[in-house]
Design a protein around this motif. Sequence first.
Motif, short mmCIF file in Angstrom:
data_model
loop_
_atom_site.label_atom_id
_atom_site.label_comp_id
_atom_site.label_asym_id
_atom_site.label_seq_id
_atom_site.Cartn_x
_atom_site.Cartn_y
_atom_site.Cartn_z
N GLU A 1 8.98 8.35 3.20
CA GLU A 1 7.87 9.24 2.89
C GLU A 1 7.98 9.76 1.47
N VAL B 1 7.04 7.05 -1.04
CA VAL B 1 5.59 6.85 -1.12
C VAL B 1 4.97 8.00 -1.93
N GLY C 1 0.18 8.46 -4.69
CA GLY C 1 -1.03 7.73 -4.36
C GLY C 1 -1.11 6.37 -5.01
N THR D 1 0.31 2.54 -1.39
CA THR D 1 -0.51 2.89 -0.24
C THR D 1 0.32 3.38 0.93
N PRO D 2 -0.31 4.09 1.88
CA PRO D 2 0.41 4.55 3.06
C PRO D 2 1.04 3.39 3.85
N GLN D 3 0.43 2.20 3.73
CA GLN D 3 1.00 1.06 4.44
C GLN D 3 2.42 0.76 3.98
N ALA D 4 2.73 1.15 2.74
CA ALA D 4 4.04 0.87 2.17
C ALA D 4 5.15 1.53 2.98
N MET D 5 4.80 2.65 3.63
CA MET D 5 5.78 3.39 4.41
C MET D 5 6.52 2.49 5.39
N ALA E 1 6.85 -0.82 5.31
CA ALA E 1 7.70 -1.78 4.62
C ALA E 1 8.99 -1.12 4.15
N LEU E 2 8.87 0.09 3.60
CA LEU E 2 10.05 0.77 3.07
C LEU E 2 11.02 1.17 4.18
N PRO F 1 8.83 -8.45 6.15
CA PRO F 1 7.81 -7.38 6.12
C PRO F 1 8.17 -6.25 5.16
N ALA F 2 9.46 -6.11 4.81
CA ALA F 2 9.84 -5.05 3.89
C ALA F 2 9.25 -5.29 2.50
N ASP G 1 6.20 -6.45 2.05
CA ASP G 1 4.74 -6.36 2.16
C ASP G 1 4.29 -4.91 2.01
N LEU G 2 4.37 -4.39 0.78
CA LEU G 2 4.11 -2.97 0.55
C LEU G 2 2.68 -2.56 0.88
N ASN G 3 1.72 -3.49 0.77
CA ASN G 3 0.34 -3.11 1.04
C ASN G 3 -0.12 -3.51 2.44
N TRP H 1 -3.55 14.48 -2.69
CA TRP H 1 -4.37 13.61 -3.54
C TRP H 1 -4.98 12.50 -2.69
N THR H 2 -5.93 11.76 -3.30
CA THR H 2 -6.55 10.65 -2.59
C THR H 2 -5.80 9.36 -2.91
N VAL H 3 -5.99 8.38 -2.05
CA VAL H 3 -5.37 7.07 -2.26
C VAL H 3 -6.20 6.31 -3.29
N ALA H 4 -5.54 5.77 -4.32
CA ALA H 4 -6.27 5.04 -5.36
C ALA H 4 -6.68 3.67 -4.87
N VAL I 1 -0.43 8.80 9.79
CA VAL I 1 -0.05 7.95 8.66
C VAL I 1 -0.69 8.43 7.37
#
Lengths: 326, 540
Positions: free
Chosen positions: A35, A38, A43, A46-50, A52-53, B123-124, B126-128, B425-428, B453
Motif C-alpha cells: 500500500e 502504491v 496515483g 494504479t491500484p491494480q499494482a497492489m 502484483a507488489l 503476476p508480480a 503485471d503492475l497494471n 488524489w485521483t488515479v491518472a 481497493v
Amino acid sequence: MKYLIRKIMFLLLTIWAALTINFILPRLMPGNPAEVMVAKFRGKITPQAMNALKIAFGIDVHQNIFVQYFRYIQNTMKGNFGISITYFPMPVKSMLAQSIPWTLGLVGTSTIIAFTLGTLLGIKSAWKRNNFLADMSVPIGLFLKSIPYFWLALLFLYLFSFKLSWFPLAGGSSGKFIGFKEVLDILYHSILPAFTIVVAASGGWILTMRNNMISVLSEDYITFAAAKGLKEKEIMYKYGARNAILPNMTGFAMALGFIIGGSLLTEMVFSYPGVGYILYQAVESLDYPLMQAIFLFISLAVLVANFLADVTYVLLDPRVRSGGKE
Amino acid sequence: MKRKGFFLILLFFVILGVSLFASGIKYGGTLTLTGGAASPSPARIFNPFIPTSLYGVYVTYEPLISINPLNGEEIPWLATSYKWEDKNLKLVYQIREGVKWSDGIPLTSRDVVYTFQLMKKYPALDLNGIWSSGLQNVSADGPNTVIFSFDKPNIPVQAYISSTLIVPEHIWSKVKDPVTWTNPTPIGSGPFVFDKFSGSTYTFKRNPNYWQKGKPYVERLKFVIYTTNTTATMALAKGILDWGGYFIPDIEKTYVAHDPENFHYWFPPGSTILLLLNNQKPLFASAKVRLAIAMAINKERISKIGEYGYGAPAHPTALLPSFMDKWFDPTLKPLVYKYDPEKSVEILKNLGFTRGTDGIFVDKGGKKLSATLLTVTGWTDWVTDAQLIAKDLKKIGILINVKSVTYSTYRASLSTGSFDMALMWTVAGPSPYFHYNGRLNSKGSAPIGKTAVSNYERWEDPITDAMLRIIKETSDFTLQKRAMSVIEKIMLTEVPSIPLFYGPTWYEYNTRRFVGWPTKENFYCYPYSRLVILTHVHLK
C-alpha cells in the motif's frame, strides 16, 4: 574478573532481548508495504499494482508467528537479512554493505574529533577560569548545543556550497575519479558535513567536561597534589582529567554506538549515501527486513560500545576493579 | 604564414558553426537530470517491471505507443498503429520495422509477445493488472503484427498495453527470476544506452543506432539524485540541474530570479485532490448534506493558502482542465455548484437540523453534526487544507476535528473505511474514465471493516457502474461521451466526493545549455515523458 563475567552475561541477555523486540516492534505498525509503495507514487501507478507488489514482496504468505520468529533468529545468526522492499529486489545485506562504510567514515571520524576537541576544550576552560576566552566557552558551548542541527547544516550548505561554491552541493563523491584522486574527492565531499557534525556535537562535550572537571578540581587530593609541587600539566591531566572523564566515557560509548545508525539529518541535508537516510526510508516504506537489520546493528553497536566502556572503566578506575571492596 | 593558417582555421570553424546553425540543431552536450526517487545511495536497479527502478529505464525501454496522460494524445512508438477488431474483442498492433536492440539484434513481434507472456507467467510483474482485465491470449502474426484477444471488451486497457515497456526476449528468457532481477546493465531499444554507474550518480550515452534516424541530439545524460527538495532547489538555482520535477516554495524568487531568461517552470494540473466523504457513515448518506458541505468550502482560499497558489481550484466534476474540451458536457453548466455558505445553511435547515447555541447544528435526536477529517502527519499542505476546511464547515454549523496520522495508518484507515472525511488524489490516466472508475466503481468498494481497493469513499450506485461499463465496452466516442456525461451529472448533483484543487505536475527546465523543452505554448508531451522530451531537446 567476576565483574567482567557478569558484564558478558548481561551483554548476551540484552542482545537476545534486543533481537526479540526488534522482531515484534515493526509488526505492530499498521498498514502494509505494498500500500505504501502504491501511495508513494501518488496515483502514478494504479491500484491494480497492489496485487502484483503483494506477490513480489511475499506479503500474503501467512505463517505462524512462532515459525516466523524462529526463522528470523535462524536467519539473523546466518547473517541472512532477506530482501529489502524500499530497494526491491536488492538484498538487505548489500544495501548495508554499500552504505555502512560511508557512515562509519563520516560520522565515526567526526564524532571522535568532536569528542576529543570538546573534551580538551572543556579541560582547558575549567582549568583556566577567570580567563575571558575560557569563560566564553560556556555560552559558546551552550549556543552550539542548543542550535537546531538541521538549520545549522542548511545554513552551512547555503553559505559554503551555494553562495561561495567552496564545497559540492550533494553526494559522497562525484564518481569521476579513480585511485588516489577518488580518495581526495571523497575527502573533499566529506569536509562540510563533517564540519557541521563537529561544530554541533562538540558543544555538549565542552560543557559536560568542564562541569566534571570543576567538581573534580575542588577535591582535596588536587590541592594536595598542588601542595606537593607537581607540575601543572600533571595535575591537570593525571589527577584532574582522568577522574573527570569517567562519566563522559559512557556518553562517548553511547555516541559511538549510535554511529552505525548514521546521522539522519546530516545525510539528508548533504544527500550523503549513508545508513541514516536508508533507515528513514525503510521506516517510511514499512520495509521490515531492512529496518530490522539496521536496528539490529544499532543495538549491537550500542551494547558492544557500552561493554567496551565498562571495560575501560576497569582500566581507568581502580575502584571498579576491586568491586567496591577496599 | 602562421597567421594565415590561424585565419583559415578560424574561417573553417565559422563555416562549420553557420552550417550547424542552418540545420537548426546542434549535437552533443551532457544533460543533467533527476535519476530516481530520493535516495542518497541508489541501488543499481534497471528492471522496467519494478517501481523501485532508477529512471534510466525510461530511456532504455520503450512502449508501443507513448500516451500523454494529461490529454490522451498518442504518439506511435514501437508500434506504428493499433486498432480494435472483431466487436472489440481483438486489439491488433502493427510493430515498427527496422528497430534494433542496442546489442544489434532486431526487435520483432516475438519480443512484444514474450514481454506480455512474461507478465502472465509472473503476476508480480503485471503492475497494471493487464492479465486480469479479460485478456485471454497474446500472439504474433508475422514479424510485425501482434494480436491481443479478449473474452469481453475492455477498451481502456489499451492504454496500459500500449504503455508497457517492451523487453528483449533473447536476454530475459535467460533470467532465472525476473521478479528479483536487478538488471544492472540494461539492453533496450531506447535512444540512450547505459554507460557508467558510480555511487550516487550514473550516466547514459547516446545510442548511435537508434531507430529514429538522427536522434537523439544529446550526447550524454547524467542522472543525479538529491535527498531533499532544498538541495535539489539549490542545484536548480545554480544551473547544475537542467531538468527537475520538484516542489519549490515561492518559485519565482527561489528559482526563476537567479536567471529569469533561462530558468523556467510550468506546473500543469496532473491530478485532482478530492475531499472524500465516507458515504457509508450516516451523516454523509444524504446527497443534500454532501452538497451543503461542498458548497461551504472555499476552494480559492485552500488553493492560495494551503497550496501556495500552485494547485488551482478544481472543477466540481473533478475533470482536469486538459480534459474539459473533449469530455465535459456543456449542457451540465447550470448544475455546477459554487461557493455559497448561506445556501448550505439553508439546505441543512430544510433537512430539519436545528442550530444550537454554539452555532453547531443538531439532528432530531439532539446529536451534534460532527466528523473527523484525517490528514497525514508531515504533509504540511494537506494539514493546512484540512484546517481551512474545518473552519469553513464550522461557519455553516458542522464541527470538524482535524486529526493527523502517519501515512501507513492513513492508508489503512482509508481502505478499511474507518474514517469520516479524508483527502485523496485521483488515479491518472489518458481519459477521465480511469479516475471515475477508480473512485466510483462499486467493484473497488467494500463494506466498512473490509479492504476497499480504490473506492475508499464507498460510493455504490448501479447507474454509475452501468455507465462505467458502457465506456469500458464501446470504442464509439459519442457513446462514451454520453455515458461520461451521466457520471459528470452525478458528480455535480449527488457529490460522492468533493473535488478541491488540482495537484500540479512539478516541472522546471533550464534553457542555458539545452532547448526544445515542452512548454505551456508548445505542449508536445507530458513533462515526465523522458523518452519524448529527450528525443527533442538539443544544445542551444
